[in-house]
Design an enzyme around this catalytic site. Structure first.
Site, mmCIF file in Angstrom:
data_model
loop_
_atom_site.group_PDB
_atom_site.id
_atom_site.type_symbol
_atom_site.label_atom_id
_atom_site.label_comp_id
_atom_site.label_asym_id
_atom_site.label_seq_id
_atom_site.Cartn_x
_atom_site.Cartn_y
_atom_site.Cartn_z
ATOM 1 N N HIS A 7 -7.214 9.836 -33.210
ATOM 2 C CA HIS A 7 -6.728 8.821 -32.205
ATOM 3 C C HIS A 7 -7.494 7.573 -31.941
ATOM 4 C CE1 HIS A 7 -9.375 11.586 -29.800
ATOM 5 N NE2 HIS A 7 -9.556 10.418 -29.220
ATOM 6 N N HIS A 79 -12.059 3.485 -27.531
ATOM 7 C CA HIS A 79 -12.864 4.266 -28.588
ATOM 8 C C HIS A 79 -11.634 4.572 -29.642
ATOM 9 C CE1 HIS A 79 -11.811 7.741 -26.158
ATOM 10 N NE2 HIS A 79 -11.394 8.410 -27.191
ATOM 11 N N GLU A 130 -15.835 8.336 -31.426
ATOM 12 C CA GLU A 130 -15.657 9.792 -31.008
ATOM 13 C C GLU A 130 -15.567 10.658 -32.423
ATOM 14 O OE1 GLU A 130 -12.291 10.936 -28.884
ATOM 15 O OE2 GLU A 130 -13.268 12.670 -27.829
HETATM 16 CO CO CO Z 1 -10.812 10.278 -27.463
#
Ligand code: CO
Length: 134
Positions: A7, A79, A130
């Protein structure tokens, strides 16, 4: 080592307006807001055919998103998340290469119920990364 883009997370100053923009203007599949007090965020997930977008909005006193929005009042990309098969192996490999893992370095359970880690943006061309074990 890294796999699919899981994502892209975007911090937004108005969660309802941003969700409506994705739903109405962009015609995306937009979920209901989810409160995640452990991470200091309320999240809206947007399902795209090849990845997800996460809209992030501050929740609680010490939300990391509040500080981000203070610096970026109109919102912005917060992020990106890459999938890995083995998050501990990935962490050890990154540390051996000199990358800084945020927090105590132990994976936490992220927004999708899977272990996640964050890597220092200064070590990755200014981008908070991440990693999520899938
Ligand atoms: Co995230």
């Amino acid at each position: 080592m890294i796999g699919r883009l899981n994502h892209v997370a975007i911090a937004v100053p108005d969660l309802e307006a941003a969700a409506e923009q994705y739903r109405g203007t962009l015609g995306a599949r937009v979920g209901a807001p989810q409160h995640e007090p452990d991470h200091g965020v309320t999240v809206v997930f947007i399902e795209l055919p090849n990845t997800k977008i996460e809209l992030l909005y501050p929740l609680g006193e010490n939300s990391p998103i509040a500080a981000f929005l203070a610096r970026n009042p109109s919102g912005g990309i917060h992020h990106i998340c890459y999938e890995v098969e083995d998050i501990l192996a990935a962490r050890d490999r990154l540390r051996a290469a000199g990358a800084r893992v945020l927090g105590d370095g132990e994976p936490r359970i992220g927004a999708h119920g899977k272990p996640v880690l964050f890597l220092h943006p200064k070590d990755f061309t200014g981008t908070l990364v991440e990693l999520e074990q899938v």
